[in-house]
Design an enzyme around this catalytic site. Structure first.
Site, PDB file in Angstrom:
ATOM      1  CG  LEU A 203     -10.411  31.735  -0.589  1.00 59.01           C
ATOM      2  CD1 LEU A 203     -10.060  31.509  -2.050  1.00 59.01           C
ATOM      3  CD2 LEU A 203     -10.408  33.229  -0.264  1.00 59.01           C
ATOM      4  CG  HIS A 204     -16.584  31.276   4.102  1.00 58.65           C
ATOM      5  ND1 HIS A 204     -15.536  31.765   4.825  1.00 58.65           N
ATOM      6  CD2 HIS A 204     -17.707  31.727   4.721  1.00 58.65           C
ATOM      7  CE1 HIS A 204     -15.982  32.468   5.849  1.00 58.65           C
ATOM      8  NE2 HIS A 204     -17.297  32.472   5.809  1.00 58.65           N
ATOM      9  NE  ARG A 205     -16.058  36.905   6.116  1.00 54.58           N
ATOM     10  CZ  ARG A 205     -17.065  36.839   6.977  1.00 54.58           C
ATOM     11  NH1 ARG A 205     -18.303  37.005   6.538  1.00 54.58           N
ATOM     12  NH2 ARG A 205     -16.856  36.597   8.251  1.00 54.58           N
TER      13      ARG A 205
END
Length: 388
Positions: A203-205
């Site tokens: 998860l990074h956006r």
């Protein structure tokens, strides 16, 4: 021929390395410029070491900041460098702020500009990456597309046929070149994992991790899935603080950011991968590993149509149902054409000869406006006949 290759952040390193190698193998003089958009050792140094990338010839040291700050600082630092080294071609990859910044400077300075991963479209204008990739394509001379859907996008937008080259996916060049090394990694032993007995999450956006309500919903879904299959989540710096604030459900194990080889090993051994990363969608497709994308859209639809990727959106109930369905009936492994480990060779062929990347007939009704430069002039007039 002198070629400047630009990298700025972790997603760029796997794309630029094979291109540099292919160009140098054909006698080109290659200068690597690192903008410094990513500078944390966990996001930078380990990837250079894992991939065997030489130290950059120039490091701009841009650092973090808002989109405007990063883009402006890269442009200001890259402009005098470009005037000094006077390359024939500048190669930019992907869709980060450094990509757009260096593309804009190059378009005004005179060298030819090549965009690797041209034509990818999510059609989601809330994504900064969509703005970057569309604007970069607009000012590029060589549009180096990874898949037929990207070619279709470029043609629909009105680009000339002599600009568009279907070359394949350079990410897969790097993956295939390093897969056996990755499989010797001890990362499973270090984390106490067994092959096929865990799910991998990334998860990074901003749309997923910056909104507490969205992130809470995603974590709720992960908690329900972890009741069936333990999940491992390498923590991206962007998400670390927010995950700590909200709290991670049981069955979801946080681990430090993984280097390239370790991360490929984790993907290869996972039973399923849940991600919001475009690159992971591609890597899992090449590996034949089921992937569930935690987004409403993807700029890589080929991974859904011809790969192992399934779009689940961000609704917790839909994510949970999608993952259970994938676990019950995994998609059959499929790899798109030209994801064969030779995309960088086709890119080098285009850049060094001005020719096409393959042997298929191409339209000849328009004169080619870009040919192989014979020398490095201080300025080169450019035919930029782009769609309105």
């Amino acid at each position: 021929m002198r070629v400047v290759c630009v990298a700025g952040a972790r997603p760029n390193y796997m794309k630029i390395k094979p291109v540099m190698d292919a160009l140098e193998a054909r006698g080109a003089e290659v200068l690597l410029v690192h903008t410094g958009q990513h500078y944390d050792p966990a996001m930078n140094d380990v990837f250079f070491a894992d991939l065997g990338i030489r130290p950059p010839d120039r490091f701009l040291g841009i650092g973090s900041g808002s989109h405007a700050e990063q883009t402006g600082r890269v442009m200001t630092a890259f402009e005098p460098l470009l005037a000094e080294v006077a390359p024939d071609v500048v190669v930019v990859v992907g869709d980060i702020n450094s990509t757009l910044a260096c593309a804009l400077v190059t378009a005004k300075a005179g060298p030819l500009l090549a965009h690797v991963e041209a034509g990818l479209r999510s059609r989601d204008w809330s994504m900064p990456e969509e703005v970057n990739r569309v604007a970069t394509d607009r000012v590029s001379d060589y549009l180096l597309a990874p898949s037929p859907d990207a070619v279709d996008n470029l043609r629909a937008e009105g680009y000339r046929e002599d600009q568009i080259h279907l070359v394949g996916n350079v990410m897969i060049d790097t993956l295939l070149a390093n897969l056996e090394r990755a499989r010797t990694s001890d990362v499973l032993d270090r984390f106490g994992l067994a092959e096929g007995a865990f799910g991998l999450v990334t998860l990074h956006r901003p749309a997923n991790v910056d909104d507490p309500e969205v992130l809470t919903g995603l974590l709720k879904a992960l908690g329900e899935i972890a009741g069936r299959l333990p999940l491992v989540l390498p923590v991206h710096p962007r998400a670390a603080g927010r995950l700590a604030e909200i709290g991670v459900p049981g069955g979801v194990r946080l681990v430090p950011p993984a280097g390239y080889l370790d991360f490929i090993a984790l993907q290869d051994a996972a039973r399923v991968v849940l991600t919001d990363s475009g690159g992971v969608q591609e890597e899992t497709t090449a590996l034949g590993v089921p992937c569930v994308t935690l987004r409403d859209n993807t700029e890589r639809p080929v991974t859904v149509e011809q790969g192992t990727n399934v779009l689940a959106g961000r609704d917790p109930a839909r994510i949970t149902a999608t993952v259970h369905a994938v676990l019950d009936a995994p998609p059959a492994p499929r790899r798109p054409d030209l994801w064969d480990g030779r995309a960088s060779d086709r890119i080098a062929e285009v850049l060094l000869t001005g020719g096409t990347a393959d042997s298929r007939p191409r339209p000849t009704d328009r004169p080619r406006t870009k040919a192989r430069p014979k020398a490095r002039p201080k300025a080169r007039p450019k035919d930029r006949t782009f769609p309105i």
